[in-house]
Design a protein around this motif. Sequence first.
Motif, PDB file in Angstrom:
ATOM      1  N   ALA A  37       3.002   0.359   3.805  1.00 63.24           N
ATOM      2  CA  ALA A  37       4.021   1.386   4.029  1.00 63.24           C
ATOM      3  C   ALA A  37       3.369   2.751   4.214  1.00 63.24           C
ATOM      4  CB  ALA A  37       4.995   1.434   2.836  1.00 63.24           C
TER       5      ALA A  37
ATOM      6  N   GLU B 264      -1.057  -7.913  -4.627  1.00 62.24           N
ATOM      7  CA  GLU B 264      -0.375  -9.042  -4.000  1.00 62.24           C
ATOM      8  C   GLU B 264      -1.320 -10.200  -3.708  1.00 62.24           C
ATOM      9  OE1 GLU B 264       2.121  -7.555  -0.798  1.00 62.24           O
ATOM     10  OE2 GLU B 264       2.836  -5.940  -2.101  1.00 62.24           O
TER      11      GLU B 264
ATOM     12  N   ASP C  27      -1.077  -5.150   0.660  1.00 59.93           N
ATOM     13  CA  ASP C  27       0.007  -4.832  -0.271  1.00 59.93           C
ATOM     14  C   ASP C  27       1.087  -4.000   0.426  1.00 59.93           C
ATOM     15  OD1 ASP C  27      -1.467  -6.146  -2.152  1.00 59.93           O
ATOM     16  OD2 ASP C  27      -1.781  -4.410  -3.465  1.00 59.93           O
ATOM     17  N   ARG C  28       2.322  -4.263   0.072  1.00 56.95           N
ATOM     18  CA  ARG C  28       3.459  -3.585   0.712  1.00 56.95           C
ATOM     19  C   ARG C  28       3.335  -2.075   0.631  1.00 56.95           C
ATOM     20  NH1 ARG C  28       9.281  -4.396  -1.953  1.00 56.95           N
ATOM     21  NH2 ARG C  28       8.132  -3.347  -3.610  1.00 56.95           N
ATOM     22  N   THR C  29       2.966  -1.545  -0.536  1.00 54.64           N
ATOM     23  CA  THR C  29       2.878  -0.087  -0.683  1.00 54.64           C
ATOM     24  C   THR C  29       1.764   0.497   0.179  1.00 54.64           C
ATOM     25  OG1 THR C  29       1.480  -0.401  -2.647  1.00 54.64           O
ATOM     26  CG2 THR C  29       3.849  -0.073  -3.006  1.00 54.64           C
TER      27      THR C  29
END
Length: 335
Positions: free
Chosen positions: A327, A121, A322-324
């Motif tokens: 999370a 990202e 980064d989103r992953t």
Amino acid sequence: MSAVLDRPTNLENNMLPSLQEIEDAARVVYREFQATPQYRWGLSSQRLGTDCWIKHENHTPVGAFKLRGGLTYFDGLRQRGDMPKEVISATRGNHGQSIGWAARAHGVACTIVVPHGNSIEKNAAMRALGVTLIEHGNDFQESREFAVALAAERGAHMVPSFHADLLSGVSTYWWEFMLAVPQLNVVYVPIGQGSGACSAIAAKLALGRTLRIVGVVSAHATTYADSLAAGRVVEAPVTTQLADGMACRVADPAALDILLPHLDRVVKVSDAEVAQAMRDLYTDTHNVAEGAGAASFAAAMKERGQLKGQVVGTTLCGGNVDRTVFAGVLAGPQA
């Protein structure tokens, strides 16, 4: 290392901005965005056991403090009549976004080198600013060395990660923080290549404050901790999987010379401690912190037993994770 307000050395006189220079830099920065907020968050203060203020550099237009330095670096080039046709630099992400933003504003071509496996990202954010992205090397140092060689080959301007014109811009955020919360007793500052910590020192000296400045490094990237202990640059391996903003293998000697007399101490934080701080900050403030952005709070929490009754400043210096990855961090155990 000492917290005493020392007389600036010749190097510091050349590198660190004066109060007037910081105020001038603020005018350059504020053409793009206004001062970021700092809040005393109730839950974070409760967790730390004392007043905890958080400076929200995740609220800049690129989600990190680095933009301030890019803006003043390019303004310096403009004032000197040295604006190049192309700039090249190396980054793990936030510095690259800063240089990309400023280069675009001045109509300058920008190429940024990142290591393989860099944040997806952050890479996308740089490309969205018009950056030409090159992946090279296994870590930041290899990317930096390639960028230097590429700039020489092309006759392009190599933008360093540490420079006086970067410091003047970055110092504006610590100047804002210290003006807004004059009662601060101690601040925790993550160290990547050193611009953030040196800028905290600059603001402290410019304002004549006596607060203590504590450096924070990743326990998995210890070049600055090792170099400060040895009094010289000591290369150290980088194995952090989370704090990419502090994933530096070789300390900058100019930054080291400034840090040595002014840091109170250095705290090492593990990836597990950084992950916990990322969860804590989200729970307490509902702000997203990247690894380096949570390191300041992680270090304060590690030392919370010795902070009772003090006003503590921490910095959420970046929120670009980064989103992953985020999370996965949020899914971890909450202490």
